[in-house]
Write a protein that holds these residues in place. Structure first.
Motif, PDB file in Angstrom:
ATOM      1  N   LYS A 294     -15.587   8.116  -0.790  1.00 12.59           N
ATOM      2  CA  LYS A 294     -16.673   8.229   0.200  1.00 12.59           C
ATOM      3  C   LYS A 294     -16.433   9.404   1.140  1.00 12.59           C
ATOM      4  O   LYS A 294     -17.375  10.054   1.597  1.00 12.59           O
ATOM      5  CB  LYS A 294     -16.778   6.921   0.984  1.00 12.59           C
TER       6      LYS A 294
ATOM      7  N   ARG B 250     -11.018  -1.597  11.062  1.00 15.71           N
ATOM      8  CA  ARG B 250     -11.530  -1.032   9.808  1.00 15.71           C
ATOM      9  C   ARG B 250     -13.043  -1.202   9.746  1.00 15.71           C
ATOM     10  O   ARG B 250     -13.604  -2.071  10.419  1.00 15.71           O
ATOM     11  CB  ARG B 250     -10.852  -1.722   8.600  1.00 15.71           C
ATOM     12  N   GLY B 251     -13.654  -0.363   8.933  1.00 12.22           N
ATOM     13  CA  GLY B 251     -15.106  -0.477   8.774  1.00 12.22           C
ATOM     14  C   GLY B 251     -15.882  -0.008   9.980  1.00 12.22           C
ATOM     15  O   GLY B 251     -17.047  -0.352  10.160  1.00 12.22           O
TER      16      GLY B 251
ATOM     17  N   ALA C 168      -8.853   1.568  -0.908  1.00 13.41           N
ATOM     18  CA  ALA C 168      -8.525   2.902  -0.387  1.00 13.41           C
ATOM     19  C   ALA C 168      -9.167   3.981  -1.266  1.00 13.41           C
ATOM     20  O   ALA C 168      -9.690   4.974  -0.754  1.00 13.41           O
ATOM     21  CB  ALA C 168      -7.011   3.083  -0.308  1.00 13.41           C
TER      22      ALA C 168
ATOM     23  N   ALA D 269     -11.935   3.769  -2.903  1.00 13.76           N
ATOM     24  CA  ALA D 269     -13.370   3.808  -2.560  1.00 13.76           C
ATOM     25  C   ALA D 269     -13.595   4.569  -1.256  1.00 13.76           C
ATOM     26  O   ALA D 269     -14.543   5.356  -1.127  1.00 13.76           O
ATOM     27  CB  ALA D 269     -13.921   2.387  -2.458  1.00 13.76           C
ATOM     28  N   VAL D 270     -12.693   4.338  -0.291  1.00 15.94           N
ATOM     29  CA  VAL D 270     -12.816   5.044   0.998  1.00 15.94           C
ATOM     30  C   VAL D 270     -12.637   6.551   0.786  1.00 15.94           C
ATOM     31  O   VAL D 270     -13.438   7.359   1.283  1.00 15.94           O
ATOM     32  CB  VAL D 270     -11.768   4.519   2.005  1.00 15.94           C
TER      33      VAL D 270
ATOM     34  N   GLY E  88      -1.951  10.718  -2.421  1.00 13.07           N
ATOM     35  CA  GLY E  88      -1.643   9.837  -3.546  1.00 13.07           C
ATOM     36  C   GLY E  88      -1.921   8.397  -3.169  1.00 13.07           C
ATOM     37  O   GLY E  88      -1.637   7.992  -2.035  1.00 13.07           O
TER      38      GLY E  88
ATOM     39  N   ALA F 103       0.806  -1.228   0.000  1.00 14.48           N
ATOM     40  CA  ALA F 103       0.000   0.000   0.000  1.00 14.48           C
ATOM     41  C   ALA F 103       0.834   1.271   0.000  1.00 14.48           C
ATOM     42  O   ALA F 103       0.331   2.335  -0.348  1.00 14.48           O
ATOM     43  CB  ALA F 103      -0.936   0.007   1.216  1.00 14.48           C
TER      44      ALA F 103
ATOM     45  N   SER G 251     -11.895   6.069   9.982  1.00 17.18           N
ATOM     46  CA  SER G 251     -11.331   6.905   8.913  1.00 17.18           C
ATOM     47  C   SER G 251     -12.002   8.280   8.902  1.00 17.18           C
ATOM     48  O   SER G 251     -11.349   9.294   8.669  1.00 17.18           O
ATOM     49  CB  SER G 251     -11.472   6.229   7.549  1.00 17.18           C
TER      50      SER G 251
ATOM     51  N   ASN H  83      -5.094   0.146  -5.634  1.00 19.02           N
ATOM     52  CA  ASN H  83      -5.612   0.072  -4.259  1.00 19.02           C
ATOM     53  C   ASN H  83      -7.079   0.525  -4.269  1.00 19.02           C
ATOM     54  O   ASN H  83      -7.435   1.602  -3.791  1.00 19.02           O
ATOM     55  CB  ASN H  83      -4.761   0.929  -3.321  1.00 19.02           C
TER      56      ASN H  83
ATOM     57  N   TRP I 139      -3.196   4.403   7.682  1.00 20.51           N
ATOM     58  CA  TRP I 139      -3.378   2.971   7.955  1.00 20.51           C
ATOM     59  C   TRP I 139      -4.198   2.798   9.228  1.00 20.51           C
ATOM     60  O   TRP I 139      -4.008   3.534  10.196  1.00 20.51           O
ATOM     61  CB  TRP I 139      -2.023   2.284   8.133  1.00 20.51           C
ATOM     62  N   ILE I 140      -5.106   1.848   9.180  1.00 20.75           N
ATOM     63  CA  ILE I 140      -5.904   1.474  10.357  1.00 20.75           C
ATOM     64  C   ILE I 140      -5.754  -0.036  10.540  1.00 20.75           C
ATOM     65  O   ILE I 140      -5.867  -0.804   9.562  1.00 20.75           O
ATOM     66  CB  ILE I 140      -7.394   1.846  10.156  1.00 20.75           C
TER      67      ILE I 140
ATOM     68  N   GLY J  24     -15.770   3.435  11.057  1.00 21.85           N
ATOM     69  CA  GLY J  24     -15.917   4.897  11.076  1.00 21.85           C
ATOM     70  C   GLY J  24     -14.691   5.644  11.567  1.00 21.85           C
ATOM     71  O   GLY J  24     -14.726   6.870  11.724  1.00 21.85           O
TER      72      GLY J  24
END
Ligand code: COA
Length: 166
Positions: free
Chosen positions: A134, A93-94, A128, A130-131, A120, A30, A98, A125, A87-88, A96
């Motif tokens: 969002k 993850r999933g 990432a 998609a995140v 970047g 990543a 982020s 990836n 990074w989480i 909230g």
């Protein structure tokens, strides 16, 4: 679950080292940096990182789980600040986190008068990307050459927060 985010201070260099090495081990493809290149760096390497960047460190119920770096963007980055090293830990993850970290970044931007945030991401990836979509980031039209891995291209993404941080 109690999540605490804080800006790393000089005393946090071992927290940063541990989180960053965990990130590079857990997500080896990543990032531009590699675990093997950083695992034996001396203490002053980690202390210096805290001096040059604003690091958001996140803990859940007292245990460190996430990090990201924010830097003033270089001129060629086409933004005011630049996010990296996000990074989480997988178990968190999933949930909230982020968004909490993004809000932390928006506050830092407001303190500094920064309106355009860039980052970047490797084009493959997809998760990432998609995140970030969002979170309100937009894809730049073209790819840019990586500085950390010559020959690779990264996908720039941007978010302008002039008053709207949704
Ligand atoms: C990138 C990373 C930090 C994001 O954290 P996360 O906890 O996975 O992100 P979240 O689950 O909070 O996702 C944020 C939003 O994106 C959405 N989302 C996440 N993955 C998605 C996907 N594959 N497709 C569509 N939407 C997605 C979530 O549903 C959430 O939306 P919501 O707020 O409406 O619920 C984390 O996945 C990570 O550490 N990945 C490995 C390292 C990495 O790739 N870092 C980025 C380097 S550029």
């Amino acid at each position: 679950m109690k999540i605490v985010l804080n800006k790393a201070t000089a005393e946090d260099f071992l927290r940063l080292k541990s989180l960053r090495l965990s990130a590079l081990k857990n997500s080896p493809t990543a990032f531009g940096a590699k675990f093997d290149d950083l695992k034996d760096r001396p203490e002053n390497y980690w202390q210096q990182l805290i001096k040059v960047s604003s690091w958001c460190l996140a803990a859940a119920d007292g245990a460190d789980i996430a990090l990201l770096a924010v830097d003033r963007a270089d001129k060629d980055r086409n933004s005011d600040c630049w996010l990296s090293s996000w990074w989480i830990s997988e178990n968190y993850r999933g949930r909230g986190i982020s968004k909490l970290m993004a809000d932390w970044v928006y506050n830092l931007c407001k303190e500094n008068g920064w309106e355009k945030i860039g980052l970047g991401v490797w084009p493959d990836n997809k998760n990432a990307i998609a995140v970030y979509l969002k979170l309100g980031f937009e894809l730049a039209d073209g790819l840019m050459p990586s500085r950390s891995i010559p020959g690779l291209m990264y996908q720039p993404m941007y978010k302008s927060i002039g008053g709207d941080t949704k």
